[in-house]
Design a protein around this motif. Sequence first.
Motif, mmCIF file in Angstrom:
data_model
loop_
_atom_site.group_PDB
_atom_site.id
_atom_site.type_symbol
_atom_site.label_atom_id
_atom_site.label_comp_id
_atom_site.label_asym_id
_atom_site.label_seq_id
_atom_site.Cartn_x
_atom_site.Cartn_y
_atom_site.Cartn_z
ATOM 1 N N PHE A 112 0.821 -1.219 0.000
ATOM 2 C CA PHE A 112 0.000 0.000 0.000
ATOM 3 C C PHE A 112 0.853 1.267 0.000
ATOM 4 O O PHE A 112 0.637 2.177 -0.799
ATOM 5 C CB PHE A 112 -0.928 -0.046 1.219
ATOM 6 N N LEU A 113 1.831 1.317 0.884
ATOM 7 C CA LEU A 113 2.673 2.521 0.961
ATOM 8 C C LEU A 113 3.394 2.759 -0.351
ATOM 9 O O LEU A 113 3.500 3.886 -0.835
ATOM 10 C CB LEU A 113 3.724 2.333 2.063
ATOM 11 N N SER A 114 3.894 1.653 -0.909
ATOM 12 C CA SER A 114 4.631 1.751 -2.158
ATOM 13 C C SER A 114 3.699 2.195 -3.285
ATOM 14 O O SER A 114 4.099 2.922 -4.181
ATOM 15 C CB SER A 114 5.239 0.391 -2.464
ATOM 16 N N ARG A 115 2.436 1.755 -3.196
ATOM 17 C CA ARG A 115 1.495 2.134 -4.252
ATOM 18 C C ARG A 115 1.160 3.615 -4.201
ATOM 19 O O ARG A 115 1.038 4.256 -5.232
ATOM 20 C CB ARG A 115 0.201 1.317 -4.132
ATOM 21 N N ILE A 116 0.997 4.151 -2.976
ATOM 22 C CA ILE A 116 0.596 5.559 -2.948
ATOM 23 C C ILE A 116 1.774 6.496 -3.181
ATOM 24 O O ILE A 116 1.590 7.635 -3.578
ATOM 25 C CB ILE A 116 -0.149 5.959 -1.647
ATOM 26 N N THR A 117 2.997 6.017 -2.960
ATOM 27 C CA THR A 117 4.137 6.908 -3.231
ATOM 28 C C THR A 117 4.848 6.505 -4.513
ATOM 29 O O THR A 117 5.869 7.083 -4.865
ATOM 30 C CB THR A 117 5.161 6.843 -2.086
ATOM 31 N N PHE A 118 4.315 5.486 -5.216
ATOM 32 C CA PHE A 118 4.895 4.998 -6.476
ATOM 33 C C PHE A 118 6.335 4.542 -6.295
ATOM 34 O O PHE A 118 7.147 4.666 -7.195
ATOM 35 C CB PHE A 118 4.819 6.080 -7.558
ATOM 36 N N ASN A 119 6.624 3.997 -5.101
ATOM 37 C CA ASN A 119 7.980 3.517 -4.849
ATOM 38 C C ASN A 119 8.337 2.322 -5.708
ATOM 39 O O ASN A 119 9.503 2.077 -5.987
ATOM 40 C CB ASN A 119 8.117 3.106 -3.380
ATOM 41 N N TRP A 120 7.304 1.549 -6.109
ATOM 42 C CA TRP A 120 7.589 0.341 -6.888
ATOM 43 C C TRP A 120 8.226 0.687 -8.221
ATOM 44 O O TRP A 120 8.797 -0.163 -8.897
ATOM 45 C CB TRP A 120 6.322 -0.460 -7.106
ATOM 46 N N PHE A 121 8.136 1.958 -8.604
ATOM 47 C CA PHE A 121 8.673 2.365 -9.901
ATOM 48 C C PHE A 121 10.168 2.656 -9.824
ATOM 49 O O PHE A 121 10.829 2.840 -10.847
ATOM 50 C CB PHE A 121 7.901 3.594 -10.382
ATOM 51 N N ASN A 122 10.704 2.695 -8.585
ATOM 52 C CA ASN A 122 12.125 3.066 -8.420
ATOM 53 C C ASN A 122 13.069 2.285 -9.318
ATOM 54 O O ASN A 122 13.989 2.841 -9.901
ATOM 55 C CB ASN A 122 12.576 2.871 -6.967
ATOM 56 N N SER A 123 12.835 0.973 -9.410
ATOM 57 C CA SER A 123 13.784 0.142 -10.160
ATOM 58 C C SER A 123 13.915 0.620 -11.598
ATOM 59 O O SER A 123 15.016 0.684 -12.145
ATOM 60 C CB SER A 123 13.353 -1.322 -10.120
ATOM 61 N N MET A 124 12.770 0.999 -12.181
ATOM 62 C CA MET A 124 12.802 1.479 -13.574
ATOM 63 C C MET A 124 13.568 2.796 -13.667
ATOM 64 O O MET A 124 14.373 3.001 -14.573
ATOM 65 C CB MET A 124 11.367 1.654 -14.088
ATOM 66 N N VAL A 125 13.333 3.683 -12.706
ATOM 67 C CA VAL A 125 13.988 4.988 -12.756
ATOM 68 C C VAL A 125 15.505 4.837 -12.650
ATOM 69 O O VAL A 125 16.267 5.444 -13.394
ATOM 70 C CB VAL A 125 13.478 5.900 -11.618
ATOM 71 N N VAL A 126 15.914 3.981 -11.724
ATOM 72 C CA VAL A 126 17.354 3.789 -11.530
ATOM 73 C C VAL A 126 17.969 3.189 -12.787
ATOM 74 O O VAL A 126 19.006 3.635 -13.271
ATOM 75 C CB VAL A 126 17.609 2.872 -10.313
ATOM 76 N N LYS A 127 17.282 2.197 -13.331
ATOM 77 C CA LYS A 127 17.783 1.565 -14.545
ATOM 78 C C LYS A 127 17.882 2.589 -15.673
ATOM 79 O O LYS A 127 18.870 2.640 -16.406
ATOM 80 C CB LYS A 127 16.823 0.448 -14.960
ATOM 81 N N GLY A 128 16.849 3.426 -15.773
ATOM 82 C CA GLY A 128 16.837 4.430 -16.834
ATOM 83 C C GLY A 128 17.933 5.457 -16.669
ATOM 84 O O GLY A 128 18.425 6.041 -17.630
#
Length: 1526
Positions: A201-217
């Motif tokens: 839930f926390l990751s969903r509301i702060t979009f933390n799950w997207f971190n991996s893509m951002v770092v990779k990018g």
Amino acid sequence: SRILNASYLNREDPDLPVCVVQTVLVWIPLGFLWLCAPQHLLVLCKRSQVNTKHLSKLYLCKQLVVSLLFLMAIAALAVTLGEDYGPSNDPPSTEKNPGVYYANPVLYILLLLCQEGLRRRKGSVDSATLFLFWLLLVLCDVFPFQSLLRKALRLGEISDVPRFCLFYISFGLELIALILSAVADISPEAEELNPETGAAFLSRITFNWFNSMVVKGYKQPLVQEDMWELSEADSTADINQRFQYFMQSELGAARIRLQKKLKKKREENRDKAQEEAFQNGLSNSLAKDEKKKKKKDKKKEKDEHPNSWLIYTIYKTFKWILIESAFFKLLQDLLAFASPQLLKLMISFTQDKSRFVWEGYVYAVLLLVVAILQSLFLQQYFQRCFVLGMKVRTAIIAAVYKKALKVSNDTRKESTVGETVNLMSADAQRFNDVTNFIHLLWSCPLQIMLSIVFLWIELGPSVLAGLAVMVLMVPINGLLATKARKFQVKNMKFKDKRLKIMNEILNGIKILKLYAWEPSFQAQVEGIRGQELKVMRKFAYLSSVSTFIFSCAPALVSLASFAVFVGVSPSNILTAEKAFTSISLFNILRFPLAMLPMLIAAIVQTAVSKKRLEKFLGGEDLESDVVRHDPNTAVSVRDGSFAWERDAEPLLKNVSLDINPGRLVAVVGAVGSGKSSLMSALLGEMYNTNGFINIQGSLAFVPQQAWIQNATLRDNILFGSSHEERRFQEVIQACALAPDLELLPGGDLTEIGEKGINLSGGQKQRVSLARAVYSQSDIYLLDDPLSAVDSHVGKHLFDKVIGPNGILKDKTRILVTHGMSFLPYVDEIVVLVDGVVSEVGSYKSLRASRGAFSEFLDTYAKEQSNRTYSESVFLVYMHNIQEQYFNLSLSIFSSCFLMWSFLSFFSSVRLRRNDSIRKPEHVSDLKKGQRLIEKETMETGQVKFSMYIQYLRAMGWGYTVMVFLVYFIQNIAFIGQNLWLSNWTNDAVDYYNMTYPNWKRDTRVGVFGALGVAQGLFVFLGTLLLANASVNASRILHSKLINNILRVPMVFFDTTPIGRVVNRFAKDIFTVDEAIPQSFRSWLLCLLGVLGTLFVICLATPFFTILILPLALVYYFVQRFYVATSRQLRRLDSVSRSPIYSHFSETVLGLSVIRAYGHQERFLKHNEIIIDKNLKSVYPWIVSNRWLAIRLEFLGNLVVFFSALFAVISRDSLDSGLVGLSISYSLNVTQTLNWLVRMTSELETNIVAVERVSEYTKLENEAKWITDTRPPEKWPEAGRLHFDNYKVRYRPGLDLVLHGITCDIKSTEKIGIVGRTGAGKSSLTNCLFRIIEAAEGRILIDDVDVSTIGLHDLRNRLTIIPQDPVLFSGTLRMNLDPFNKFSDEEIWRVLDLSYLKDYVAGLQEGLQHEVAEGGENLSVGQRQLLCLARALLRKSRILILDEATAAVDLETDNLIQKTIRNEFSHCTVLTIAHRLHSIMDSSRVMVLNAGKIVEFDSPTNLLEKQGHFYAMAKDAGITVPDITAL
């Protein structure tokens, strides 16, 4: 008020009373849990299937912690019971412990059940409600936590030890439970595909799950393979299925409405007509009028289409997302009004120095909490809206594609391919953009209402003055919007027109080069572009007026309100509280007021798109019942009359045919007699006005112009069937493709370019035939497949495939043909004359009946007596076929090698350095060599700074500097105005209890107003300058682009799909025109806004400067991470978008083939896959924006928090005006920060368009069009040609295609050029026109070396009649004479000579007759004759004929030959022949083999020599006596 005892709060160290702690604070989390428990418990009640998800460690931990808490509660219960009922030393107290203590254990049992329910829920990872419950519980327990501690410290001892211990142990466990509930419970394998599915839930509301893509990018540029899988609900198939389901019902209802409406109209019209007739009493005029009227009504009815169903369909399909997002928007709107109220409290706190400090801190914390909640809700809302936009676009694209597969010919004729592609790209995108903001339709009015209410509380009725100003703005904006819409529609028209021409230019670029017509077409495009820019400039001026009104609005509104407020009564004094609360409310007001008109404009634009989409999607489908499928004969037609349009004259009249299974039927007739139309009718593509068709069994169709997909050769032949090696090889052999495969760089895995660009005409036709043969259908419709191939190949195909002994001998075959030689071997011949079947019968019976067919044959039988030419052909052929073909495939076909070496040149020198083509040994090599089409280059990494410079240079430096300056001054005026206001509010303190002097009031109001108006004026000026500058830039960039594209050598067009080039002219130029100026302006304003804000905050609370650096650093990093990822995602989006469009236009071109084979479903599936691929990069892009926004908003919220905190800390030194100013400014900063990053990245994204355009302006050009050495005026007078050791290759690093050709051609000689496919015949003509440049040696024409003069000087003096007749949409006249050099008389003369005079004179518009896109409305034969007319007009001394007779029947062929003999008798004529008859009368014949001249002499001599030419002649059945006969 008994609970909230004031004494607890009125002191330095406040605390909450015990009763509040024990009641209210316990009830909050409890109530929440009771509300949310049912949804978890329901799962337990459903006994359906227990999801035996493994008991994960995490789950066990959670349950353990809750069990421990349960034990704690039991212990507490024991203590309570002991106190209440146990034996006690104290006197028995009357007060029992509160009931809450008893209820506690039940709570934890409930929790245990909830967690179990969650575990059983399918696909759930964690629970938002449970997480929130734990959070509330911990927060509420913080109060007793500190109370107990303070009490213990105050007393110096712990009064109630067991309770004290239990509480702190429980508190620890609660914290652990909170942390555990924030962790997601998933299996590791699910994480890989798409982290979102496994995000807590926390990751969903702060979009933390997207971190991996951002770092990779950030680390390396993203590629398509890095994209995550789409979830089920986002996939095209799912969206499309739901959309289609709702669309069917809505569209059905709309059609019924339309029928009713039309019926009513007709009745009304009839009544009117009768009335009029009655009044006039003139019955005779009635009939005339009635006819006219009928025509008019018909026309009107045609324009009517079922309307207003699309919006409902979209709503019904996506209503849940709409409702959810609306809920979040509502919460966010309400919270937005909390901040100004807190600001008001804050200011009054700084003014009243006697207040306790803790109040200030509470307000500061509250400001932070409100801001954070607001951010979270806003991002959830945006996420949903953007995903909705994406889904709507997907649904529309998929629907348009599906419709295109089954659309009727009328509807198809109404819009060209370009326009239909536009529905997919532009109109679907419009819908996407509008749905992103659709909720503002109700949210804006709501915000306006609330703002007014709060403002009324502050300023009383004087708000109405401000309101009046706002209301006045609305009609002005409305006026501007309608005007803008007109321009928009105009602009779309020009865009469509320009793209249509560009499409044609690119499709016929070879012809343009050969005829040197580029300037004429360039002028056409530039003309349209000029009109487009005019409209754009007007549009820009309009929008700058509205910007002016807009930027003045807030200043004028606050001016009006304050002026009236101060002026109404002297007792009204502007205090800091009032002023800044009002200003922050006005700031909230600004947004809805700004958005509404924009939204309305967007909706208006979308209305245009909606109309276009509804017209297309609501158009008629192809009638599926035209063709019946009853089991009697294979093909039968009864009295059929067929027309291309519903109400047109039928083209085929009273056709009756009966074809039994397994027969071979030939259809013959002159050009334009309706042979191809008959094929279309059998496929069910035409309107059936009378009679019926019955077809039994599956169909295969080979069209006259082969349709080849951009796929591997194997896929083109398999066409969706499964691959069986034996059958495949059989087909390849039969269709004479084996030798070609030898030479293809990747064998049957070679990729074939768009429209089969890297195959010769004959090869395309054979691939098309192979596709039909492989499909193993029952009935074969072959529309002249033998015309495009050489005569010996034609014979081979007839013998091995079509003829009585071919692969298809047991199938029903209908063959349209011009080749007389095949007719004796067919079972039945159908003769068509002007759309009527004149006779049917076998060859013998038709010869005997002495009808039209027999005459037809007599004219063309080239033999005197009984043995008809066609029979002799076949006898010689049958005799030779075995040995001949064997040798063929060995020796002569090796010459194809050349053809292919020229084609393999495409597969780019970069990839294949080796010169020779050897058959690759293993697959890894295959992958390299096959690719003909270059992968689209995608720039990676940061956009080069030079691109910005290039754009600014195109705008003009003067303009650029001015724009910066003007905007800067505007910003200064804005800050000045607010400082003035803060100063003004201090008057309230100075003139406390005194009368406020009038002069003071007037200056205050006056200066305030003046600064406001100044802002508006500067914005207006800046926008005007920017508008001019950007139109300038657009003009320069586009003209550079078109200028260069037309000067690029042919090689480029052979290796680049047309869609990719069109994309530059469509999407990228659109971006340069509209998006870049927009984002550039917004970026400038945002940047200045942020700087201004920080300046003001630092001015008010100097402490703040300490924070600027760390904040700026964090900001910078977030932004860099984001921009790197976002930019690459945008690039992936645009690269994965073009296949959608090119696949679509390919589908539209091959519709009849796809329908004939019944492969619509497969193409739909393929389309879904392509769109999904695009969505895979769109979806992460949407998320990346949210990821960024939530982080930036937190930063902004910190700015608010710190500016409030510092105001509290240094409240003694501050005046309230400045506090108000700095906090109201910082409340604004979140939005502006967010926008700044968005704009920076948008600008970067959009500047990519400049990058892509400039990439194509830097392509290498061919030689100059006109050089300094110009040939004499009348050159070439004699028309002598001299090749001098001429060698040529298609690209450096590849084999020679012509190996040192040397020959002399005298004036007025007629030369025939022959040779097998790929011997270098076409290369020879390409060299004459310098389509390819010499590697060595030279060509002299009348002693002028062609390589020394300009290309146009050369190409204008030569004439070619090309192999494919290419026409452009425009008038017939423009197609013959684009430069308007000739008079009408001359044009009519050449039309007469090319046998088109009667046809053209018969057209309504004559020479002004509109030719459709690609010449679709003329038959192929007529197009060929038009090309002859072009050649006749140019009257040059050297004429090149490139197999011009392929698509023409013998009669027309003879006419063409006759004309050429008479009209070009004084010219040197080179004929590249595939039918040897056409060159038997030439003065000399040049035989090419493998790029060398092997024989060059008169035909008679060559036949006597018995060399190459003799072999070919024998093959075509020409013997020495024939020649004497000629």
